[in-house]
Design an enzyme around this catalytic site. Sequence first.
Site, PDB file in Angstrom:
ATOM      1  N   ALA A 160       0.592 -12.988  82.915  1.00  0.00           N
ATOM      2  CA  ALA A 160       1.362 -12.142  81.304  1.00  0.00           C
ATOM      3  C   ALA A 160       1.385 -10.452  82.000  1.00  0.00           C
ATOM      4  CB  ALA A 160       1.362 -12.642  80.575  1.00  0.00           C
ATOM      5  N   SER A 161       1.617  -9.814  83.164  1.00  0.00           N
ATOM      6  CA  SER A 161       1.166  -8.281  83.734  1.00  0.00           C
ATOM      7  C   SER A 161       1.756  -7.473  83.223  1.00  0.00           C
ATOM      8  CB  SER A 161       0.519  -8.463  85.115  1.00  0.00           C
ATOM      9  OG  SER A 161       1.657  -9.149  85.454  1.00  0.00           O
ATOM     10  N   ALA A 162       2.721  -7.606  82.783  1.00  0.00           N
ATOM     11  CA  ALA A 162       3.286  -5.678  82.533  1.00  0.00           C
ATOM     12  C   ALA A 162       2.788  -5.275  80.693  1.00  0.00           C
ATOM     13  CB  ALA A 162       4.774  -5.924  82.409  1.00  0.00           C
ATOM     14  N   PRO A 163       2.518  -3.659  80.563  1.00  0.00           N
ATOM     15  CA  PRO A 163       2.745  -2.587  82.119  1.00  0.00           C
ATOM     16  C   PRO A 163       1.762  -2.201  82.740  1.00  0.00           C
ATOM     17  CG  PRO A 163       1.752  -1.774  80.067  1.00  0.00           C
ATOM     18  CD  PRO A 163       1.635  -3.323  79.950  1.00  0.00           C
ATOM     19  N   GLY A 164       0.380  -2.969  83.088  1.00  0.00           N
ATOM     20  CA  GLY A 164       0.001  -3.309  84.495  1.00  0.00           C
ATOM     21  C   GLY A 164      -1.478  -2.795  83.958  1.00  0.00           C
TER      22      GLY A 164
ATOM     23  N   ASP B 206       5.704 -11.337  85.268  1.00  0.00           N
ATOM     24  CA  ASP B 206       5.870 -10.647  83.923  1.00  0.00           C
ATOM     25  C   ASP B 206       7.145 -11.667  84.081  1.00  0.00           C
ATOM     26  OD1 ASP B 206       5.308  -9.089  81.659  1.00  0.00           O
ATOM     27  OD2 ASP B 206       6.919  -8.948  81.700  1.00  0.00           O
TER      28      ASP B 206
ATOM     29  N   CYS C  58      -3.784 -10.418  71.187  1.00  0.00           N
ATOM     30  CA  CYS C  58      -3.817  -9.852  70.421  1.00  0.00           C
ATOM     31  C   CYS C  58      -3.731 -10.240  69.188  1.00  0.00           C
ATOM     32  CB  CYS C  58      -3.163  -8.030  70.897  1.00  0.00           C
ATOM     33  SG  CYS C  58      -1.458  -8.374  71.419  1.00  0.00           S
TER      34      CYS C  58
END
Length: 663
Positions: free
Chosen positions: A395-399, A419, A520
């Site tokens: 789950a990489s966005a926004p990088g 993503d 988070c």
Amino acid sequence: MGHRSRNKQPPPEPLKENASPKKPGKRKADAVEEKAARPAKKAKDQTQKSKKASKTKKKRASSADAWEDVEDDMGVKAQARSLFEDSDGEDDAFVGDLDEFDMDDDEPLRGPIQAFDFDTDEEESETEILGKIKKSKQIERPSQIIPTGSNSDSDDSDADSDDPITMANMEARSRALDAQAAAEAELDMEEMQAAAFDEDAEEDFDMDDEDEQVEVEDVSHLPTAEEKEEEKRKGGPDVHVVQRRMRQCVRVLGKFSKRAEQGRSRSEYVEQLVSDIASYYGYNEFLAEKLFQLFPVAEAIEFFEANEVPRPVTIRTNTLRTRRRDLAQALVNRGVNLEPIGKWTNVGLQVFESSVPIGATPEYLAGHYMLQAASSFLPVIALAPQPNERVLDMASAPGGKTTHIAALLQNTGVVFANDANKARTKSLSANVHRLGCKNVVVCSYDGREFPKVMGGFDRVLLDAPCSGTGVISKDSSVKVNKSERDFTLLAHLQKQLILCAIDSVSPDSKTGGYLVYSTCSVTVDENEAVVDYALKKRPNVKLVDTGLEFGREGYTKYRGKVFNPSVSLTRRFYPHVHNMDGFYVAKFKVEKRGKNSTQETSNNGKVDTEVTGITETNVDEKGEPIGFDDEEDRPYLEEAARRRMKAKGLRPPPRTSTVKTAA
């Protein structure tokens, strides 16, 4: 003749004796009469004058710094005569008046006017006058503006603070500031120790005084049901009333046996405190209670208060483009006030204030840094990717984490940035190109399908979608839009993703074989419960140390739930403790299935569940591990795929196997 010459003021006329028809003032007339009535000077020996001069010099040197250049009375008298040697007797009287007015202006209510008498033997009156001069603030002058903390007479320390800062006095000023900072730190430490001692003394103090008893009675009062209804009819309680009641409840719960109201239980105080927290900070009652249960009472208030304050602005240096020192110097030249975040990272910078938009500088557009929260550094630091590895960011966005991984790989190997939301891959691709990451492959798949799409990764990072209870300071909508159903669905999704992430890791990797799970969120349902579920469902994984030097240990017991003891290796981060977003990090080591799944028996023949990782829920009645039979499940999976294709209007393929129906 010009305009300025015509209007030029003529030179003043010389003063003439008795030119003014006005009578002298009362103060001047008294001075003249006193001077006229003064007796003639007496002749004295040279030896007496020298004794008197030396005695007067000592007294004046000790009485006032303003008179340090005056050596004796004769010097003052000679100076006055030299200034007014061409004047007559009236001018001499005017000189005496000037001295009297100076003395009178310092302290106008000190009594009758006293004129200087340089030849009189009464020295006590003169000493008193000098003492009064010393009290004047205009005469006193500070020795240095920047205190040095020492009384050394070296040339560096005696440098005038009004001088401009140069290379010569910069070192002396730096030492002076360091000494001052050390002295202030020592004083702060003493004050903290004294405050701690006072708090301990207050705790040990027995509240038997009448004043204390009155205060306890006021503190321990809880509103009744009728009072609560009255508050609701009036539109809710006053903010100041709620704040005072919260403080009172916290104090009572600190020592419930001594401070509680008779006939009231602890649960009533907790319920009232949670209700006040929800109304004061704007949470719904469910979320306020869920977060309140994570901490002790006093710390819970600190957590809610910290969520109202924004976290510091931090940036991450892109080591593919520049170094942190060069980036800091470039931003300082543009008017940015910053400093390194801490010793735990060598690429982070904390921005205090900036005269330019920090997200629109030439350095930002050139890809020298990335705006990124400090908590987002933690999972990549725990992952610790090595060059030439294959890494998956599920789950990489926004990088931010993806580009950090690419920088640690030094543009070697391959990073698959995935993503599920295809719209978010646009910002992901933009940041990858801006920061110069050449080893990143952007894709958009559901993370739960990824083991089938591609596997065999050396390391996998799963920053799972979560409720966001750790970033309430950024998104205040979390306070009201989260319910119990949301936490249940999110926990279910996270459990599915973590199992797929484990299956995507190659246990045969020579350099890796690691998975980092992070959220988070600060709730146990999304963190420790998910990690414990993965340990039960995948016996070939184990928790290892994250490598993070700070952070609190994960919960092994929480409200009746008991987790695997190794969950203590995970790390929790809180806004009120670490001044960063609430975060959770866990690191798994994936090993071969045959290594830990085989049952290792001890001398007495019992299964060692701690070694194998197999718990009672994974073992059947015969002691054999429970698993899935793919051949048995294949017909059901094919039938479900046929129904999905029919729902989309597609023609399904013919059945290859039949589903067994119950008789």
